[in-house]
Motif scaffolding. Structure first.
Motif, PDB file in Angstrom:
ATOM      1  N   ASP A  47       0.546  -1.209  -0.002  1.00 14.12           N
ATOM      2  CA  ASP A  47       0.022  -0.300   0.231  1.00 14.12           C
ATOM      3  C   ASP A  47       1.316   1.191   0.144  1.00 14.12           C
ATOM      4  O   ASP A  47       1.406   1.560   1.124  1.00 14.12           O
ATOM      5  N   PRO A  48       1.161   2.111  -1.003  1.00 11.64           N
ATOM      6  CA  PRO A  48       2.026   2.847  -1.223  1.00 11.64           C
ATOM      7  C   PRO A  48       1.121   4.334  -0.182  1.00 11.64           C
ATOM      8  O   PRO A  48       2.487   4.990  -0.155  1.00 11.64           O
ATOM      9  N   ARG A  49       0.226   4.036   0.299  1.00  9.04           N
ATOM     10  CA  ARG A  49       0.573   5.215   1.220  1.00  9.04           C
ATOM     11  C   ARG A  49       0.944   5.323   2.391  1.00  9.04           C
ATOM     12  O   ARG A  49       0.475   6.075   3.231  1.00  9.04           O
ATOM     13  N   GLY A  50       1.039   3.786   2.933  1.00 12.16           N
ATOM     14  CA  GLY A  50       1.644   3.663   3.812  1.00 12.16           C
ATOM     15  C   GLY A  50       3.670   2.903   4.118  1.00 12.16           C
ATOM     16  O   GLY A  50       3.592   3.034   3.447  1.00 12.16           O
ATOM     17  N   TYR A  51       3.940   2.793   5.362  1.00 13.18           N
ATOM     18  CA  TYR A  51       5.169   2.513   5.617  1.00 13.18           C
ATOM     19  C   TYR A  51       5.029   1.149   5.813  1.00 13.18           C
ATOM     20  O   TYR A  51       4.727   0.514   5.588  1.00 13.18           O
ATOM     21  N   SER A  52       5.093   1.011   7.562  1.00 14.54           N
ATOM     22  CA  SER A  52       5.530  -0.510   7.860  1.00 14.54           C
ATOM     23  C   SER A  52       4.144  -0.971   7.998  1.00 14.54           C
ATOM     24  O   SER A  52       2.861  -0.235   8.322  1.00 14.54           O
ATOM     25  N   PRO A  53       2.963  -1.974   7.602  1.00 19.67           N
ATOM     26  CA  PRO A  53       3.982  -3.252   7.415  1.00 19.67           C
ATOM     27  C   PRO A  53       5.255  -2.870   6.061  1.00 19.67           C
ATOM     28  O   PRO A  53       5.968  -4.522   5.295  1.00 19.67           O
ATOM     29  N   ASN A  54       4.695  -2.579   5.400  1.00 15.93           N
ATOM     30  CA  ASN A  54       5.507  -2.545   3.760  1.00 15.93           C
ATOM     31  C   ASN A  54       7.159  -2.123   4.032  1.00 15.93           C
ATOM     32  O   ASN A  54       6.987  -1.493   4.942  1.00 15.93           O
ATOM     33  N   GLN A  55       7.264  -2.799   3.361  1.00 23.29           N
ATOM     34  CA  GLN A  55       8.842  -2.930   2.648  1.00 23.29           C
ATOM     35  C   GLN A  55       9.240  -2.195   1.302  1.00 23.29           C
ATOM     36  O   GLN A  55       8.141  -2.279   0.327  1.00 23.29           O
ATOM     37  N   MET A  56       9.471  -0.822   1.315  1.00 22.49           N
ATOM     38  CA  MET A  56      10.148   0.369   0.436  1.00 22.49           C
ATOM     39  C   MET A  56      10.745  -0.897  -1.019  1.00 22.49           C
ATOM     40  O   MET A  56      10.492  -0.276  -2.088  1.00 22.49           O
ATOM     41  N   TYR A  57      11.002  -2.215  -1.126  1.00 18.77           N
ATOM     42  CA  TYR A  57      12.154  -1.793  -2.239  1.00 18.77           C
ATOM     43  C   TYR A  57      11.457  -3.163  -3.001  1.00 18.77           C
ATOM     44  O   TYR A  57      10.865  -2.895  -3.292  1.00 18.77           O
ATOM     45  N   ALA A  58      10.105  -3.456  -2.332  1.00 20.40           N
ATOM     46  CA  ALA A  58       8.866  -4.191  -2.559  1.00 20.40           C
ATOM     47  C   ALA A  58       7.519  -2.968  -3.150  1.00 20.40           C
ATOM     48  O   ALA A  58       7.943  -3.412  -4.988  1.00 20.40           O
ATOM     49  N   GLN A  59       7.949  -2.015  -2.924  1.00 19.81           N
ATOM     50  CA  GLN A  59       6.874  -1.218  -3.333  1.00 19.81           C
ATOM     51  C   GLN A  59       7.922  -0.707  -4.443  1.00 19.81           C
ATOM     52  O   GLN A  59       6.920  -0.425  -5.684  1.00 19.81           O
ATOM     53  N   ALA A  60       8.498   0.037  -4.014  1.00 21.71           N
ATOM     54  CA  ALA A  60       9.731   0.828  -5.793  1.00 21.71           C
ATOM     55  C   ALA A  60       9.422  -0.518  -7.060  1.00 21.71           C
ATOM     56  O   ALA A  60       9.473   0.604  -8.000  1.00 21.71           O
ATOM     57  N   MET A  61       9.423  -1.647  -7.201  1.00 21.66           N
ATOM     58  CA  MET A  61       8.491  -2.363  -8.108  1.00 21.66           C
ATOM     59  C   MET A  61       7.514  -2.049  -8.980  1.00 21.66           C
ATOM     60  O   MET A  61       7.097  -3.228  -9.831  1.00 21.66           O
ATOM     61  N   VAL A  62       6.771  -1.695  -8.137  1.00 16.91           N
ATOM     62  CA  VAL A  62       5.093  -2.167  -8.805  1.00 16.91           C
ATOM     63  C   VAL A  62       5.145  -0.198  -8.933  1.00 16.91           C
ATOM     64  O   VAL A  62       4.435  -0.067  -9.556  1.00 16.91           O
ATOM     65  N   TYR A  63       5.364   0.400  -7.808  1.00 17.60           N
ATOM     66  CA  TYR A  63       5.187   1.948  -7.985  1.00 17.60           C
ATOM     67  C   TYR A  63       6.458   2.493  -8.885  1.00 17.60           C
ATOM     68  O   TYR A  63       7.704   2.537  -8.557  1.00 17.60           O
ATOM     69  N   GLU A  64       5.841   4.109  -8.984  1.00 13.38           N
ATOM     70  CA  GLU A  64       6.690   4.512  -9.219  1.00 13.38           C
ATOM     71  C   GLU A  64       6.768   5.952  -8.872  1.00 13.38           C
ATOM     72  O   GLU A  64       5.277   6.662  -8.905  1.00 13.38           O
ATOM     73  N   PRO A  65       7.407   6.707  -8.439  1.00  9.16           N
ATOM     74  CA  PRO A  65       7.396   8.000  -8.063  1.00  9.16           C
ATOM     75  C   PRO A  65       8.006   9.523  -8.969  1.00  9.16           C
ATOM     76  O   PRO A  65       7.700   9.155  -9.848  1.00  9.16           O
TER      77      PRO A  65
END
Length: 322
Positions: A47-65
């Motif tokens: 979920d790009p709106r939050g941090y923990s328990p999200n892991q940034m490395y995985a989010q970076a493969m799905v969402y672009e900044p």
């Protein structure tokens, strides 16, 4: 935006001329190479709106900044081509690249896409001008008391309820953006998340200030969709019922649905759709595009004549694997 003027209600519609379709046949797991990567914790819900328990490395493969941090420690444009910062440093304005949505979800300027019958009318998108909005509210008697951020009139705050589907991250994000933008002109937006059944019931009963909804797509737009505007129990009727010309709109709809002369029918649609556009009953957001996703192992994947017509009968296994 659906906006019953006399009731001072707004009806926000997320527009889509068609929905998404996905076809993804399975294939053997060993057909594609697999990279196994070790990480000490689970990737999280992404979920790009939050941090923990999200892991940034995985989010970076799905969402672009919007911008990207480089090895040199500098920020470079990514989804944003450039940006500006206000004099007080509180507002950042980003300009996105033209293909940020890859052409799959073009911005909507009117209720219907112009590739539907009788809808290519050249209607222009409603202007966006915060200062003009403030001036019009002030002229209408909605003043901003000293020390307050919400406008008032006769002691009542300028407040509207925006209803969205609680399970939709997209609608929630859009609702929060709208809430923030309207706050800048002194309007309070109260967000209300509802489950699907409750949201539909609110549409039928008119229990909303603003609410998300879709058009129906081909072959129902514009004829069937416009026809439904005449009946209580439809969100469109509820949103339009405060318009001073509502009775005239309903009579015109009945007339064009029975009209057999092409010119008169086209003129009738122009009158109806232009009136609704000028009254700002709808706030168009985007036109959704049907998408088909398939493996190379399937040949002749194609669209049918409507969203619900999927031509499985012409699909075939590919002659050979890539």
């Amino acid at each position: 935006m659906k906006q019953p003027s006399m009731k001072k209600k707004l009806g926000l519609w997320l527009l889509g001329c068609c929905l998404s379709s996905s076809i993804a046949p399975s294939y053997a797991a060993d057909d594609a190479p697999t990279l196994t990567y070790s990480w000490p914790t689970n990737a999280g819900p992404l979920d790009p709106r939050g941090y923990s328990p999200n892991q940034m490395y995985a989010q970076a493969m799905v969402y672009e900044p919007l911008v990207r941090y480089t090895r040199s420690g500098q920020l470079e444009p990514w989804l944003a081509t450039h940006w500006t910062v206000s004099a007080d440093g509180k507002t950042y304005t980003f300009t996105l690249i033209a293909k940020v949505l890859y052409g799959l979800e073009p911005r909507a300027d009117a209720l219907f896409s112009n590739n539907l019958p009788y809808t290519d009318l050249g209607l222009k998108a409603l202007g966006f001008d915060r200062q003009q909005a403030r001036e019009r509210l002030q002229t209408a008697g909605w003043t901003l008391p000293p020390g307050k951020t919400i406008r008032e009139k006769d002691g009542q705050p300028l407040s509207v309820e925006l209803v969205f589907l609680g399970t939709s991250a997209l609608q929630k994000s859009l609702a929060e953006i709208i809430q923030g933008e309207l706050a800048k002109v002194g309007m309070q937006v109260q967000l209300r998340a509802e489950e699907d059944g409750a949201l539909v019931q609110r549409q039928r009963e008119g229990r909303f200030g603003m609410i998300f909804a879709d058009t129906w797509g081909a072959p129902y737009d514009p004829h069937s969709f416009v026809s439904s505007m005449r009946y209580a129990g439809h969100a469109d009727y509820m949103a339009q019922r405060g318009l001073p010309m509502k009775d005239a709109i309903d009579r015109k709809i009945a007339q064009i649905l029975g009209e057999t002369r092409e010119k008169q029918r086209a003129e009738g649609y122009r009158d109806i759709l232009t009136t609704l556009h000028e009254q700002a009953v709808y706030l168009p957001i985007s036109y959704l595009t049907a998408i088909s996703v398939s493996r190379p192992t399937v040949d002749n994947v194609q669209f049918g004549s409507t969203l619900f017509d999927v031509p499985f009968d012409v699909m075939r296994p590919a002659s050979r694997k890539p």
